[in-house]
Scaffold this active site. Structure first.
Site, PDB file in Angstrom:
ATOM      1  N   PRO A  11       0.791  -1.231   0.000  1.00 50.63           N
ATOM      2  CG  PRO A  11      -0.167  -1.150   2.106  1.00 50.63           C
ATOM      3  CD  PRO A  11       0.512  -2.079   1.157  1.00 50.63           C
ATOM      4  CG  ASN A  12      -0.244   4.353   1.290  1.00 52.18           C
ATOM      5  OD1 ASN A  12      -1.226   4.894   0.759  1.00 52.18           O
ATOM      6  ND2 ASN A  12      -0.298   3.823   2.498  1.00 52.18           N
ATOM      7  NE  ARG A  19       1.352  13.149  -1.408  1.00 56.48           N
ATOM      8  CZ  ARG A  19       0.399  12.299  -1.018  1.00 56.48           C
ATOM      9  NH1 ARG A  19       0.121  12.152   0.250  1.00 56.48           N
ATOM     10  NH2 ARG A  19      -0.257  11.572  -1.889  1.00 56.48           N
ATOM     11  CE1 TYR A  24       9.086   5.100   2.919  1.00 62.00           C
ATOM     12  CE2 TYR A  24       7.579   6.960   2.793  1.00 62.00           C
ATOM     13  CZ  TYR A  24       8.021   5.822   3.428  1.00 62.00           C
ATOM     14  OH  TYR A  24       7.417   5.398   4.573  1.00 62.00           O
ATOM     15  CG  ASN A  75       8.498  -2.112   0.007  1.00 58.23           C
ATOM     16  OD1 ASN A  75       7.950  -2.244   1.111  1.00 58.23           O
ATOM     17  ND2 ASN A  75       9.083  -0.982  -0.365  1.00 58.23           N
ATOM     18  CB  ALA A  78       1.731   0.096   6.188  1.00 57.23           C
ATOM     19  CD  GLU A  99      10.413  -7.755   5.108  1.00 57.45           C
ATOM     20  OE1 GLU A  99      10.743  -8.840   5.651  1.00 57.45           O
ATOM     21  OE2 GLU A  99       9.855  -6.833   5.735  1.00 57.45           O
ATOM     22  CG  HIS A 101      11.210  -2.518   4.306  1.00 58.71           C
ATOM     23  ND1 HIS A 101       9.852  -2.369   4.263  1.00 58.71           N
ATOM     24  CD2 HIS A 101      11.444  -3.723   4.865  1.00 58.71           C
ATOM     25  CE1 HIS A 101       9.281  -3.428   4.785  1.00 58.71           C
ATOM     26  NE2 HIS A 101      10.218  -4.273   5.157  1.00 58.71           N
ATOM     27  NE  ARG A 108      10.534   5.704   8.415  1.00 55.03           N
ATOM     28  CZ  ARG A 108       9.555   5.643   7.511  1.00 55.03           C
ATOM     29  NH1 ARG A 108       9.562   4.694   6.593  1.00 55.03           N
ATOM     30  NH2 ARG A 108       8.578   6.532   7.525  1.00 55.03           N
TER      31      ARG A 108
HETATM   32  O1  CA2 Z   1      10.553   1.836   3.560  1.00 60.54           O
HETATM   33  C1  CA2 Z   1       9.708   1.192   2.959  1.00 60.54           C
HETATM   34  O2  CA2 Z   1       9.879   0.746   1.820  1.00 60.54           O
HETATM   35  C2  CA2 Z   1       8.341   0.960   3.601  1.00 60.54           C
HETATM   36  O3  CA2 Z   1       7.932  -0.375   3.274  1.00 60.54           O
HETATM   37  C3  CA2 Z   1       7.411   1.980   2.994  1.00 60.54           C
HETATM   38  C4  CA2 Z   1       6.012   1.982   3.609  1.00 60.54           C
HETATM   39  C5  CA2 Z   1       6.091   2.047   5.126  1.00 60.54           C
HETATM   40  O4  CA2 Z   1       4.793   1.909   5.672  1.00 60.54           O
HETATM   41  C6  CA2 Z   1       6.997   0.961   5.704  1.00 60.54           C
HETATM   42  O5  CA2 Z   1       7.055   1.124   7.089  1.00 60.54           O
HETATM   43  C7  CA2 Z   1       8.388   1.069   5.117  1.00 60.54           C
HETATM   44  C8  CA2 Z   1       5.180   3.187   3.144  1.00 60.54           C
HETATM   45  C9  CA2 Z   1       5.205   3.477   1.697  1.00 60.54           C
HETATM   46  C10 CA2 Z   1       4.501   4.806   1.485  1.00 60.54           C
HETATM   47  O6  CA2 Z   1       5.105   5.431   0.413  1.00 60.54           O
HETATM   48  C11 CA2 Z   1       4.789   6.741   0.199  1.00 60.54           C
HETATM   49  C12 CA2 Z   1       5.500   7.365  -0.784  1.00 60.54           C
HETATM   50  C13 CA2 Z   1       5.254   8.687  -1.078  1.00 60.54           C
HETATM   51  C14 CA2 Z   1       4.287   9.380  -0.384  1.00 60.54           C
HETATM   52  C15 CA2 Z   1       3.580   8.752   0.608  1.00 60.54           C
HETATM   53  C16 CA2 Z   1       3.818   7.415   0.897  1.00 60.54           C
END
Ligand code: CA2
Length: 153
Positions: A11-12, A19, A24, A75, A78, A99, A101, A108
Site C-alpha cells: 500500500p501507498n 511526496r 522514500y 516490499n 505498512a 523483503e 524496504h 524509524r
Molecule cells: O521503507 C519502505 O519501503 C516501507 O515499506 C514503505 C512503507 C512504510 O509503511 C513501511 O514502514 C516502510 C510506506 C510506503 C509509502 O510510500 C509513500 C511514498 C510517497 C508518499 C507517501 C507514501
C-alpha cells in the site's frame, strides 16, 4: 521459457516520487519497475512487477506465483508490520523470498521496526532506497542459478 521473478509492492507505494522524497526518494514506482526490468533482462530473467493497496490482492498474487515464478521480491509497505496473512501466503508457496524496504525501518518509529513478513524471507534489504530492489534481484538471480546447477548435478 525464461525464469521470472514476481516483485510485489504494498500500500501507498504507488505514491512514490510524489511526496516524502527525503524518506522514500524521488523515483516513481514506474522508474523502479523500468530499472528492475532492465537488470532482469541482463540476467535473462523476466520481471512481473505489481503494486496493490489491498492485502487480499497481494495474498492472491502470492498464491498464483506457485509454479509460475521462480522467486519473489516483496516490499509489503505498512503490511510488513501487521500482516500475518501475507506471512502465511509466503510460507505456503515456499518460493525464495527477499523483503525490501526503501527506508531503514530500524531507524524509524518503533512500530516499523518489526516485520511479520521477515520470517518468510531468505533476507531483508532496507535503507538503500530503490537500489534495494536491484540488490534483491541480484540475490534472487544467484539463488535461481544455484538451484538450476544443483538440479543438473
Ligand atoms: O521503507 C519502505 O519501503 C516501507 O515499506 C514503505 C512503507 C512504510 O509503511 C513501511 O514502514 C516502510 C510506506 C510506503 C509509502 O510510500 C509513500 C511514498 C510517497 C508518499 C507517501 C507514501
Amino acid at each position: 521459457m525464461r525464469d521470472s521473478i514476481l516483485i510485489l509492492n504494498g500500500p501507498n507505494l504507488n505514491l512514490l516520487g510524489t511526496r516524502q522524497p527525503e524518506v522514500y526518494g524521488r523515483e516513481t514506482l514506474n522508474d523502479i519497475e523500468a530499472h528492475c526490468t532492465q537488470v532482469g533482462d541482463g540476467f535473462g530473467i523476466g520481471i512481473d512487477f505489481r503494486q496493490s493497496n489491498h492485502e487480499g490482492e497481494l495474498v492472491d498474487w502470492i498464491h498464483e506465483a506457485r509454479g509460475k515464478h521462480a522467486a519473489i521480491i516483496i516490499n509489503p509497505g505498512a503490511y510488513s508490520h501487521t500482516s500475518v496473512a501475507i506471512l502465511d501466503a509466503l510460507l505456503s508457496v515456499d518460493l525464495p523470498t527477499v523483503e525490501v524496504h526503501l527506508s531503514n525501518i530500524h531507524k524509524r518509529e518503533e512500530f516499523r521496526q518489526h516485520s511479520y513478513v521477515s520470517r518468510a524471507a531468505q533476507g531483508v534489504i532496507c535503507g538503500f532506497g530503490s537500489l534495494g530492489y536491484i540488490l534483491a534481484l541480484q540475490a534472487q538471480a544467484a539463488e535461481i542459478k544455484s538451484k538450476k546447477q544443483q538440479a543438473m548435478a
